[in-house]
Structures are given as C-alpha cells and as structure tokens.
Enzyme design. Structure first.
Site, short mmCIF file in Angstrom:
data_model
loop_
_atom_site.label_atom_id
_atom_site.label_comp_id
_atom_site.label_asym_id
_atom_site.label_seq_id
_atom_site.Cartn_x
_atom_site.Cartn_y
_atom_site.Cartn_z
N TYR A 41 0.79 -1.22 0.00
CA TYR A 41 0.00 0.00 0.00
C TYR A 41 0.83 1.28 0.00
O TYR A 41 0.75 2.08 -0.93
CB TYR A 41 -0.96 0.00 1.20
CG TYR A 41 -1.97 -1.13 1.09
CD1 TYR A 41 -2.99 -1.08 0.16
CD2 TYR A 41 -1.88 -2.26 1.90
CE1 TYR A 41 -3.89 -2.12 0.02
CE2 TYR A 41 -2.79 -3.32 1.76
CZ TYR A 41 -3.79 -3.22 0.83
OH TYR A 41 -4.68 -4.25 0.68
N HIS A 62 -7.61 1.47 1.48
CA HIS A 62 -7.40 0.08 1.85
C HIS A 62 -6.25 -0.16 2.84
O HIS A 62 -6.22 -1.19 3.51
CB HIS A 62 -7.16 -0.71 0.56
CG HIS A 62 -7.56 -2.14 0.61
ND1 HIS A 62 -7.41 -2.92 1.73
CD2 HIS A 62 -8.13 -2.94 -0.32
CE1 HIS A 62 -7.86 -4.14 1.47
NE2 HIS A 62 -8.30 -4.18 0.23
#
Ligand code: COA
Ligand code: HC5
Length: 585
Positions: free
Chosen positions: A106, A342
């Site tokens: 991420y 996320h």
C-alpha cells in the site's frame, strides 16, 4: 499550485487537535494475546508449491528453466540464508509480514488510490428523492456509525471466527479516525483513535467544501439523529456556491504528484489545520451533487463508478478526500455507498460495520435491489457437496478459458486473521485440476460424468488450498518475504525472483475477493494489471452479487462480456450438476 485557505473551517466551530502520531496507537486487546503467530512456511514446501502453481500458466520450457533456478536457490544456500533471516524476524516481531505488507502493498505504491486500491461499496438504493431525505438519511447513517464506534471503543465487538478459530480483531481499531498521508516517496498512515484526546468530530463535504462537525455533546454522549440533521442542514446552507475549487481531487492523483502538492498545501497554516482536521476526523461524509440520470439497467454500474472515483472532476471526484480511510457517500437521488482507503484494513471489518449500520438505520427503507446473478447462490453447490467458493471460482476460470482459450494467474484473497495482525495471503485459484476441468468443459468428446468428476477434483483442490492459505501455508507472502529479506540483507537478488515465470505468476489477470455480507450489497475494486479483471463477489444463499471491473483502455478485456460469460458458466455448471448427480437434500 496555490497555497491559500482552500478548506472552509466549517459550520461548527473547528477545534485544534494535537500533533500527529505516525504509528497506530493500539490498545492491547486481551483476547488478542491468545492468537498464534503467523508462521514462516517451510522453504522446500513453498518452492514445490510454486512450481506446481506455475504448471498451468507457463510453457514447459519456462517451467524447466525455473525448476533449475529453484534447485539452485535451494542447494546453493541462498534460500536457507533468507529463510533463517525470515525466521529470526518472525521470532522478534508479532507478525513478520504485517509491516512489510502494509508498506509494500500500500504505502510504497505510487499509483492513485482511487480505482487502483480503494474499494467502493454500493448500498441498496434508498427511496428518498430530495435534499431533506438525503440529509435525514445521512444523519441516521452518522448516528449508526457512532453506535458501532461504541462497540469498538468498549471492546465489546463479538470476536469473529473462521473455520471455528477466533480471528484477529485489530483491524477494527484502524478504520475510524485514521487517514493516509501522502509522501513524495512513500506514504504513511495516521491513526489516533485512542490517544489522549480522541477525535470527536467527523468531516462533511458538500460542493467541494469541507466542514468539521462535532458529533459528541460536552458530556460525551453522541448527538441524536435530529441534532445531526440540523447540523447537516446548516452545512448545506453555507455551501450553496458551486464554483469552489475541487481541492479534494488532489487526493486522487498519482502519489508522488499529490505528495509534492501536499507539502506545498500544508505550508499554509489554515490549510494545515484544515487538512489535519480531515485526517483526524472519525470518518467523512460526502453529500454528493446529482449525477446524470441513467436507465435502471445501468444504475448499479453508474453508482459503482460514483463510489470508486466520483465520476470525474466535473462531477463528484472533488467531493472526496481519497486518503481518508472511510468515506460514506450520499447522493440526492437515493444513491448511497462508501469508498475506503485500503491500507489500514481489509474489507470484512468494513462490511461488518456496514451490516451493523444498515441494520441500525435501514430496515424499513430498503428498496428492491437489482440482482446480478439471480438464479442460485451457495445453496446449489452445497446441495451437491461442493464448496460454494470453489464452485464460483471454477465458474470464473471457465468463463476466462471460454473467452481467451488459456488460463491465467488468478488471485483470491485469503484471510490471515487467524494470526495476530494477520491480513491476507493469496489463494491461487488456477491449478492443474482447474485447467483439466475447464478444458473438459470445452471438449465436445468429454462426457458429463467425466466433467463432473474433474469439477469435484478441482473444487477439492481449491478447498485444500484455501485451508492451507488461511493457516499461513500459501506461497505469495512467503516469496514476498524472501525477496524483501534479500533486499534487507543487501544480497544480490536470487534469480528465481527475476525470471519470466515469476512475472507471469504475479501478473494476476483475474483478481478476486469474496466479501460476504448479510446486507444485499455490491462491492467492487479495480483490476491489478492493465489487461485484467477485478472480481468482487458476495455469495448469498439464493443469489450471488458479482461486480466485475476492467479498464476501457484495454482492448482485450470487456467487463460486460466477462460478466455474461460468468453468468453462462454458472448456469452450465448447475446444469452439469443436475444432469449427472441428484441433489442431496
Ligand atoms: N459441501 C457442502 N457445504 C460446503 C462444502 C461442501 N463440500 N464446502 C464448504 N461448504 C460450506 C461451508 O461449511 C460454509 O458453510 P456456512 O455457509 O454455513 O458457513 C459455506 O459452504 C462456505 O464455504 P466455502 O464456500 O468453502 O468458503 P468459505 O466461506 O470458507 O471462504 C475463503 C473461503 C477463502 C473466501 C475464506 O476462507 C476467506 O479467507 N475469507 C476472507 C477473504 C477476505 O479477507 N476478503 C477480503 C479481503 S479485503
Ligand atoms: C468492500 C470490499 C473490499 C474488498 C477488498 C479486497 O478484497 O482487497 C484485497 C486485499 C488483499 O490483500 O487481498 C485486495 N484486492 C482488492 C486487490 C483483491
């Protein structure tokens, strides 16, 4: 870019909040202590399973080459050294993977979060058709989330289970009052739900203007729905101008671009305070401007796009702060859903929150939903002693094979939450057995009895792989760990990580995730590769919601066509079951 006060301080008095805390400050949860640690799988097992995973997707020549590299990796001592490094890391940390995962999956990722990583969720359409309805609904939704927050704060959420084993509940501590912060090289996550002064405000955005809304009274009780409604009205009335710059759109940029712009933006004191207020807020509510009307048939797709990216700069993309972990979106026409960043959490805790909030507010408001695969759900495979997940995945395989004549690397998210701070590993769907099944389905010389036997074998193999994956014995995160260990040790990169097979194995043309919910909602995310599909599915008992995405810029992919082919595959597979075996009831 200009640095001036872009963000309105808000209808309700904005409050200054103390400085940022870069690392999540998590309360120790007593029940977390009993969770086992994520294991490092045996090296030889991963190497063998890696070769087996390559078999259906690379040529014999490539496989032979990779086999040699794997042997060298095992015999030459490099593999052992990296494995020992990983095992040391596993001994020293709570979870050898979690920090590396958050960073590499991420925070290091430079693509925009909108579409590329942030999933969108479409909730059933509401009946309201005007602004008052929109405000009232948003007020109820906010109250519902605050009720849920009580459960998190008081540590009274019921522990979740998978295969009868308790799951790590830490992700619930990461979804509220958190936000991603852009950097020019890598991002960070700010999370401060349990600091000395936990945030007591949410942010509301309307006509591109952001507001701070305090949602607790001075005695600590949450505002009532009516109180929230009145505040939302105030916000609405002070943001009627539609000519504001859509500052939020910056958050949808490439991360390096946004990182640079951010550093400029926060040089201005007011901007900095406003941005901090968004980052620390418990969550964000986006009151969206009306979108172009479309036919009922296209409605779900339009709303899915609205949730994923807001519809572009002319519409609602500027009515977002895409770095914010949770943004609820409410449109004037009854559209509602959310988009979430996320990095801090997987989907299931978000969906659990949605189920709770929906139950809290929506029981009577529910509108009829367009069902994407109406014919059957988990019931049919179960009646035939097949795992529903395996069955549905085989339909995705069959559809892809029918369209392209080959199989591809296929990703299915498998939960690692049986382990402390566990996130996900990959359940690789394409196996020798799945290849044989799809080939037999397309081979007119094969009998249905043989096809069924192959389906049963493929489903069984999938189920075993699922079991292994959720018990920490899959290969993807282990291979990632070995690769990162090599980088950390500054050794040269072992060749197994640099050949064609490795690239093919990680080019996931089908990216899937099963996210089950009680609410009849449709969730979606974008593909991982330019020529791939994103497939988020929610198998209910009697029907299945499947959202498929693809990129328009890719000529080879077509989401509608793949969806139709999946639909037909599911129907053909039921026919196969019914033709060959009587259902057990
Ligand atoms: N015959 C009859 N029933 C069967 C069966 C069989 N052969 N095999 C399984 N079933 C039943 C199961 O008992 C289960 O019953 P339930 O509905 O009463 O719970 C049901 O069918 C579903 O099982 P199955 O379809 O096999 O899969 P699953 O629900 O265990 O899911 C994964 C498999 C991999 C999706 C799951 O383990 C997982 O990891 N989920 C989380 C994924 C995730 O994190 N996604 C989001 C990432 S952000
Ligand atoms: C609200 C539904 C969100 C689903 C999110 C999801 O499945 O995320 C996957 C997490 C992981 O690590 O496998 C990633 N994916 C979207 C790329 C499949």
């Amino acid at each position: 870019m200009r640095t001036r006060s872009y963000l309105r301080p808000g209808a309700v008095k904005p409050r200054r909040l103390p400085g940022p805390v870069a690392r999540a400050q998590v309360r120790p949860l007593v029940r977390q202590e009993g969770l086992p640690k994520l294991p490092v799988p045996p090296l030889k097992q991963t190497c063998e399973n890696y070769l087996a995973a390559l078999e259906p997707i690379v040529s014999g020549e490539e496989l032979g080459h990779t086999r040699k590299l794997v042997e060298e990796f095992l015999r030459g001592g490099v593999g052992d050294r990296l494995q020992k490094g990983l095992e040391r890391r596993a001994r020293k940390t709570d979870n050898w993977l979690s920090e590396w995962w958050m960073q590499s999956a991420y925070l290091d990722c430079r693509m925009p979060v909108a579409v590329y990583t942030s999933p969108g969720v479409v909730l059933p359409r509401m009946r309201f058709q005007d602004r008052q309805g929109q405000m009232r609904f948003a007020a109820k939704l906010i109250a519902g989330v605050l009720e849920f927050k009580k459960l998190i704060d008081s540590d009274t959420l019921p522990t979740e289970y998978l295969s009868k084993k308790p799951l790590c509940m830490d992700q619930y501590n990461q979804i509220l009052s958190s936000c991603r912060i852009p950097g020019t090289k890598r991002d960070t996550v700010l999370n401060q739900p349990f600091g000395k002064t936990p945030p007591t405000h949410i942010t509301v955005v309307h006509n591109f203007q952001f507001f701070v809304l305090d949602v607790y009274n001075s005695d600590g009780t949450p505002l009532t729905v009516d109180q929230i409604y009145m505040q939302l009205e105030k916000i609405w009335n002070t943001s009627l101008q539609t000519n504001k710059e859509p500052v939020g759109i910056l958050t949808s940029q490439h991360r390096n671009t946004w990182g640079k712009a951010y550093n400029n933006l926060v040089k201005d004191k007011t901007n900095k305070e406003s941005v901090r207020a968004i980052q620390k807020s418990i969550f964000t509510v986006c009151l969206d401007a009306p979108m172009p009307r479309v036919s009922d048939e296209l409605y779900k797709s339009r709303v899915a796009a609205q949730m994923l990216h807001g519809g572009g700069a002319r519409w609602n993309s500027g009515n977002r702060w895409f770095d914010k972990t949770l943004q609820f979106i409410v449109g004037e026409d009854g559209t509602c859903g959310l988009v979430y960043e996320h990095a801090p959490s997987e989907g299931p805790p978000i969906v659990f929150l949605i189920d709770y909030v929906v139950k809290y507010i929506m029981v009577h408001d529910l509108d009829v939903n367009v069902l994407m695969f109406p014919d059957y759900g988990k019931n049919v495979p179960k009646q035939h002693n097949l795992s529903p997940d395996a069955f549905i995945q085989m339909a995705f395989q069959l559809a892809y094979f029918r369209m392209y004549g080959i199989c591809c690397a296929t990703y299915e998210s498998a939960s690692l939450r049986m382990f402390k701070y566990g996130r996900t590993d990959v359940l690789r769907v394409t196996t020798k057995e799945s290849l044989k099944f799809v080939q037999a389905m397309q081979d007119p010389t094969k009998q249905n009895t043989e096809r069924l036997a192959l389906l049963q074998k493929a489903a069984q193999r999938h189920k075993e792989n699922a079991y292994n994956a959720i018990h920490g014995q899959a290969i993807d995160r282990h291979l990632l760990g070995l690769r990162l260990q090599a980088i950390e040790d500054l050794t040269s990169m072992p060749e197994i990580f640099m050949d064609t097979s490795f690239a093919v194995a990680h080019h996931y043309n089908i990216l899937t995730s099963q996210v089950g919910s009680k609410t009849d909602c449709v969730m979606s995310f974008g593909p991982m590769v330019p020529d791939g599909y994103g497939v988020c599915y929610n198998p209910m008992d009697e029907h299945i919601n499947i959202a498929i995405t693809a990129f328009n810029s890719c000529e080879e992919t077509n989401a509608a066509k793949y969806a139709n082919t999946v639909n037909d595959a599911l129907l053909d597979m039921r026919a196969l079951l019914e033709d060959t075996a009587p259902a057990e009831r």
